[in-house]
Motif scaffolding. Structure first.
Motif, PDB file in Angstrom:
ATOM      1  N   THR A 197      43.132  38.341  34.825  1.00  0.00           N
ATOM      2  CA  THR A 197      41.795  38.502  35.379  1.00  0.00           C
ATOM      3  C   THR A 197      41.839  38.452  36.896  1.00  0.00           C
ATOM      4  O   THR A 197      42.864  38.107  37.499  1.00  0.00           O
ATOM      5  CB  THR A 197      40.879  37.369  34.886  1.00  0.00           C
ATOM      6  OG1 THR A 197      41.362  36.120  35.423  1.00  0.00           O
ATOM      7  CG2 THR A 197      40.861  37.297  33.365  1.00  0.00           C
ATOM      8  N   GLU A 198      40.719  38.764  37.494  1.00  0.00           N
ATOM      9  CA  GLU A 198      40.617  38.646  38.948  1.00  0.00           C
ATOM     10  C   GLU A 198      40.826  37.206  39.383  1.00  0.00           C
ATOM     11  O   GLU A 198      41.355  36.945  40.470  1.00  0.00           O
ATOM     12  CB  GLU A 198      39.257  39.157  39.431  1.00  0.00           C
ATOM     13  CG  GLU A 198      39.160  39.231  40.942  1.00  0.00           C
ATOM     14  CD  GLU A 198      37.874  39.875  41.427  1.00  0.00           C
ATOM     15  OE1 GLU A 198      37.736  40.046  42.655  1.00  0.00           O
ATOM     16  OE2 GLU A 198      37.017  40.213  40.587  1.00  0.00           O
ATOM     17  N   GLU A 199      40.440  36.265  38.537  1.00  0.00           N
ATOM     18  CA  GLU A 199      40.666  34.849  38.860  1.00  0.00           C
ATOM     19  C   GLU A 199      42.155  34.540  38.972  1.00  0.00           C
ATOM     20  O   GLU A 199      42.571  33.738  39.813  1.00  0.00           O
ATOM     21  CB  GLU A 199      40.005  33.943  37.813  1.00  0.00           C
ATOM     22  CG  GLU A 199      38.480  33.975  37.841  1.00  0.00           C
ATOM     23  CD  GLU A 199      37.918  33.694  39.234  1.00  0.00           C
ATOM     24  OE1 GLU A 199      38.348  32.681  39.843  1.00  0.00           O
ATOM     25  OE2 GLU A 199      37.089  34.486  39.714  1.00  0.00           O
ATOM     26  N   ASP A 200      42.959  35.161  38.103  1.00  0.00           N
ATOM     27  CA  ASP A 200      44.420  34.984  38.204  1.00  0.00           C
ATOM     28  C   ASP A 200      44.924  35.507  39.545  1.00  0.00           C
ATOM     29  O   ASP A 200      45.765  34.879  40.196  1.00  0.00           O
ATOM     30  CB  ASP A 200      45.125  35.728  37.069  1.00  0.00           C
ATOM     31  CG  ASP A 200      44.840  35.130  35.711  1.00  0.00           C
ATOM     32  OD1 ASP A 200      44.889  33.898  35.577  1.00  0.00           O
ATOM     33  OD2 ASP A 200      44.553  35.903  34.774  1.00  0.00           O
ATOM     34  N   LYS A 202      43.229  35.852  42.335  1.00  0.00           N
ATOM     35  CA  LYS A 202      42.742  34.983  43.416  1.00  0.00           C
ATOM     36  C   LYS A 202      43.531  33.674  43.471  1.00  0.00           C
ATOM     37  O   LYS A 202      43.846  33.173  44.559  1.00  0.00           O
ATOM     38  CB  LYS A 202      41.251  34.696  43.224  1.00  0.00           C
ATOM     39  CG  LYS A 202      40.353  35.895  43.513  1.00  0.00           C
ATOM     40  CD  LYS A 202      38.892  35.557  43.272  1.00  0.00           C
ATOM     41  CE  LYS A 202      37.979  36.721  43.618  1.00  0.00           C
ATOM     42  NZ  LYS A 202      36.551  36.434  43.323  1.00  0.00           N
ATOM     43  N   GLU A 203      43.847  33.130  42.297  1.00  0.00           N
ATOM     44  CA  GLU A 203      44.649  31.904  42.263  1.00  0.00           C
ATOM     45  C   GLU A 203      46.016  32.138  42.892  1.00  0.00           C
ATOM     46  O   GLU A 203      46.522  31.312  43.663  1.00  0.00           O
ATOM     47  CB  GLU A 203      44.816  31.416  40.818  1.00  0.00           C
ATOM     48  CG  GLU A 203      45.635  30.137  40.709  1.00  0.00           C
ATOM     49  CD  GLU A 203      45.914  29.721  39.276  1.00  0.00           C
ATOM     50  OE1 GLU A 203      46.598  28.691  39.093  1.00  0.00           O
ATOM     51  OE2 GLU A 203      45.469  30.428  38.341  1.00  0.00           O
TER      52      GLU A 203
END
Length: 221
Positions: A197-200, A202-203
């Motif tokens: 995901t985009e969260e991955d 960003k992390e």
């Protein structure tokens, strides 16, 4: 993004376009229509989201050079257009004018999706003074230690690393890989489509920054 005459575009998932006076693609998958035809295509392994007949069909032309592991032959052989096909194995070096391509292993350590025995690869491309490493679908592997010297060989050393987890490295593992490789720029891939995901992404960027490594999410083209 442009770096000293070399343009790098993320096409989604693990797909990229690299341009100088050539048009180079790596692992095109679910790409847009109307993209420029390829002079060179690099394929890391035979899975459908990396060696996609439908996507290759959008960009090949007569004389396109395709560099790919042997397992991709059954897909590439379906094309009627005359192509230049070269089989890729780990440890190869290929020189095409100002473009130098080296291959590294790409495999899973604690998963079964990408066995080392398959001989699948990642690519290091040196275009003038720009170096780009596309890892393919991999875990954090010992062979990445060999990349540490590339930072001194070019103005920019860009590492394209999978962050989606499950089939490849997680964001945390990819950031650890970046801390070993020490690129001038790290770019997350293998997210936003099948897995990750985009969260991955960003992390990954945040973890890289904590290690003093510049990281950037490229907008999908």
């Amino acid at each position: 993004m442009k770096m000293n005459g070399v343009e790098l575009k993320w096409l989604g998932h693990s797909g990229f376009q690299i341009k100088n006076h050539r048009v180079i693609y790596i692992d095109p998958y679910n790409i847009s229509d109307g993209l420029e035809k390829a002079d060179i295509v690099l394929i890391t392994h035979s899975h459908y989201d990396h060696c996609s007949f439908a996507d290759l069909d959008k960009i090949i032309k007569e004389g396109t050079r395709i560099i790919a592991p042997a397992a991709c032959q059954s897909t590439i052989a379906k094309f009627k257009v005359p192509l230049k096909i070269e089989l890729a194995e780990s440890g190869q070096e290929l020189e095409l004018g100002d473009l130098k391509i080296s291959t590294l292993p790409s495999y899973n350590i604690n998963k079964h999706f990408h066995p080392q025995s398959e001989g699948w690869v990642g690519y290091v491309m040196k275009i003038g003074d720009i170096i780009i490493y596309h890892s393919g679908d991999t875990d954090l592997i010992p062979e990445m230690q060999k990349l540490t010297g590339y930072k001194q060989q070019g103005k920019e050393f860009v590492a394209l690393l999978p962050v989606g987890g499950r089939f490849t490295m997680s964001a945390e593992e990819a950031a650890e890989a970046a801390s070993i490789i020490k690129p001038t720029l790290a770019v997350p891939m293998h997210w936003g489509s099948i897995v990750g995901t985009e969260e991955d992404a960003k992390e990954f960027v945040e973890l890289c920054k904590k290690e003093g490594i510049r990281a950037e999410i490229l907008e999908k083209e």
